[in-house]
Design a protein around this motif. Sequence first.
Motif, PDB file in Angstrom:
ATOM      1  N   ARG A 461       0.822  -1.217   0.000  1.00  0.00           N
ATOM      2  CA  ARG A 461       0.000   0.000   0.000  1.00  0.00           C
ATOM      3  C   ARG A 461       0.850   1.257   0.000  1.00  0.00           C
ATOM      4  N   LEU A 462       1.987   1.223   0.704  1.00  0.00           N
ATOM      5  CA  LEU A 462       2.837   2.412   0.814  1.00  0.00           C
ATOM      6  C   LEU A 462       3.976   2.401  -0.208  1.00  0.00           C
ATOM      7  N   GLU A 463       3.860   1.546  -1.221  1.00  0.00           N
ATOM      8  CA  GLU A 463       4.846   1.515  -2.305  1.00  0.00           C
ATOM      9  C   GLU A 463       6.251   1.155  -1.822  1.00  0.00           C
ATOM     10  N   LEU A 464       6.336   0.249  -0.863  1.00  0.00           N
ATOM     11  CA  LEU A 464       7.566  -0.401  -0.388  1.00  0.00           C
ATOM     12  C   LEU A 464       8.482   0.469   0.456  1.00  0.00           C
ATOM     13  N   PHE A 465       8.910   1.610  -0.069  1.00  0.00           N
ATOM     14  CA  PHE A 465      10.036   2.330   0.538  1.00  0.00           C
ATOM     15  C   PHE A 465       9.745   2.952   1.906  1.00  0.00           C
ATOM     16  N   PRO A 466       8.562   3.519   2.162  1.00  0.00           N
ATOM     17  CA  PRO A 466       8.314   4.040   3.515  1.00  0.00           C
ATOM     18  C   PRO A 466       8.452   2.983   4.596  1.00  0.00           C
ATOM     19  N   ILE A 467       7.969   1.767   4.315  1.00  0.00           N
ATOM     20  CA  ILE A 467       8.086   0.691   5.294  1.00  0.00           C
ATOM     21  C   ILE A 467       9.528   0.205   5.401  1.00  0.00           C
ATOM     22  N   LEU A 468      10.220   0.089   4.272  1.00  0.00           N
ATOM     23  CA  LEU A 468      11.609  -0.366   4.286  1.00  0.00           C
ATOM     24  C   LEU A 468      12.501   0.622   5.037  1.00  0.00           C
ATOM     25  N   LEU A 469      12.188   1.915   4.924  1.00  0.00           N
ATOM     26  CA  LEU A 469      12.999   2.925   5.622  1.00  0.00           C
ATOM     27  C   LEU A 469      12.922   2.777   7.136  1.00  0.00           C
ATOM     28  N   LEU A 470      11.803   2.261   7.636  1.00  0.00           N
ATOM     29  CA  LEU A 470      11.702   2.034   9.084  1.00  0.00           C
ATOM     30  C   LEU A 470      12.727   1.020   9.560  1.00  0.00           C
ATOM     31  N   LEU A 471      13.130   0.118   8.671  1.00  0.00           N
ATOM     32  CA  LEU A 471      14.069  -0.949   9.027  1.00  0.00           C
ATOM     33  C   LEU A 471      15.521  -0.545   8.829  1.00  0.00           C
ATOM     34  N   ALA A 472      15.761   0.626   8.219  1.00  0.00           N
ATOM     35  CA  ALA A 472      17.129   1.080   7.957  1.00  0.00           C
ATOM     36  C   ALA A 472      17.666   1.866   9.147  1.00  0.00           C
ATOM     37  N   PRO A 473      18.784   1.438   9.754  1.00  0.00           N
ATOM     38  CA  PRO A 473      19.341   2.164  10.911  1.00  0.00           C
ATOM     39  C   PRO A 473      19.658   3.621  10.619  1.00  0.00           C
ATOM     40  N   SER A 474      20.061   3.931   9.393  1.00  0.00           N
ATOM     41  CA  SER A 474      20.426   5.311   9.052  1.00  0.00           C
ATOM     42  C   SER A 474      19.232   6.256   9.124  1.00  0.00           C
ATOM     43  N   THR A 475      18.017   5.720   9.033  1.00  0.00           N
ATOM     44  CA  THR A 475      16.815   6.553   9.089  1.00  0.00           C
ATOM     45  C   THR A 475      16.711   7.245  10.435  1.00  0.00           C
ATOM     46  N   TRP A 476      17.155   6.584  11.469  1.00  0.00           N
ATOM     47  CA  TRP A 476      16.937   7.089  12.830  1.00  0.00           C
ATOM     48  C   TRP A 476      18.117   7.909  13.363  1.00  0.00           C
ATOM     49  N   LYS A 477      19.164   8.067  12.556  1.00  0.00           N
ATOM     50  CA  LYS A 477      20.291   8.884  13.003  1.00  0.00           C
ATOM     51  C   LYS A 477      19.950  10.353  12.922  1.00  0.00           C
ATOM     52  N   ARG A 478      20.430  11.108  13.879  1.00  0.00           N
ATOM     53  CA  ARG A 478      20.207  12.554  13.874  1.00  0.00           C
ATOM     54  C   ARG A 478      21.064  13.189  12.793  1.00  0.00           C
ATOM     55  N   ARG A 479      20.566  14.303  12.264  1.00  0.00           N
ATOM     56  CA  ARG A 479      21.275  14.991  11.184  1.00  0.00           C
ATOM     57  C   ARG A 479      22.592  15.545  11.710  1.00  0.00           C
TER      58      ARG A 479
END
Length: 479
Positions: A461-479
């Motif tokens: 439903r979310l076209e794969l990438f939004p859900i996959l980004l939740l699983l990527a450690p780099s997503t949660w790193k601060r800028r």
Amino acid sequence: MNYSIIRYILCRVLEFQALFLALPCGAALIYQEEEGWAYGAVLAGCFVIGALGKMKKPKSNVFYAREGFVTVSLSWIVLSLTGALPLFLSGEFPSYTDALFETISGLTTTGASILGDVEALSKCNLFWRSFTHWIGGMGVLVLILAVLPLAGGYNMHLMRAESPGPTVGKLVPRVKNTARNLYKMYVFLTIVQIVLLLITGMSLFESMTLSFGTAGTGGFGVLNDSIGSYPVISQAIITIFMILFGINFNVYYLLWTKKPWQALKHEEMRYYLGIILAAVLLITINIQEGFHSILGAFHHAAFQVASIITTTGYSTADFNQWPEFSKVILVLLMFMGACAGSTGGGIKVSRIVIMLKLVKNELSYLIHPKRVRQIHFENHVVNKDVLRSISVFFIAYAFIYGISVLLISLDGLGFTTNFTAVAATLNNIGPGLDQVGPTANFAVYSQPAKYVLMFDMLAGRLELFPILLLLAPSTWKRR
């Protein structure tokens, strides 16, 4: 990562969830059903948590693509977790996992069910199942953007993360107005279908629930045989509206702004309608021996093709019993899906067409290496970023599909069942073939397998990438 704005939007989502839950509460009151207490309790909890959580204003309203993708993914997870509670608390689902499976299937407009006897459910639960289709069809974040402006142009990141298709653009300069226009057209088409179904003799309850399922291209019915026992005229209306909701809403905007010639020139729509016509004719010829007349075969072929390509999932016949040729066509349509910018799922016609044009260009390049070539779609040159995103989408899609089939095969079910179960969930269709066919359900799978399929429904439903980004450690790193 701007965590404060994510928290604030999630609390807004909980408030909207409370508003959504008020409708099945009303249904419970009308039909005097005691299961309504579960909706009232969850409604109160969502409202209180949402109201308390948003009391602390975010430090900054600015968010970028990363925050947009994370917010959309978490919003759908929050809606699913809270939306499953009243189904479970009502006592009509054997476990919270099954209630969650049903809710995610509803919100993602998949329509896959674990229920063997749909008619045994209370009216409020039936209403909620179908209404989740309508909520998820256009997207809850799009609705929030239509009502609550957030941070100027930045909220386009939310719309891009939630809207289906390779690209998302604005219908009008302001994102808020774009979201409002989308919902105006969505509501209008839904109301028209409800009225037409009422005219055919359906009750208001059935007209609303079936229209919610059609509008969201979801497929939850209120009868065990889906749409099979309704009159032919009702089935024909649903067929037409399934096709209409599978068209890119930009076409309706062009019609609304009195630009019919531009609407008719819409390339993806013409391919979409052409594919439907070709599939209907081929299946009609292939199945006509099993029906009393060619018109009967055409009617059921048209309904099933519309249901599968738009990823709605309603059925008027057990297509699991059709000839192999017809079943293969339906499986191919499962992957293709509807138009980008519609409420349908699947890979999308636009991606398929662009990739085929890319293959054609590559073949031409092998013959004439020095010739400059550009791919055109919808009278525009497809830029390299779009081609790259489509190519990556296909790679991610194939990877998720393969891993999912491998994981659920641990349950020991047949290949056809597993292959089409993933096709039905990742493409947000509903029924598959064999043991998950239109007359069966997904209760045959174990709880771990159901969680794999739930992930597939959300990812699709979310076209794969939004859900996959939740699983990527780099997503949660601060800028």
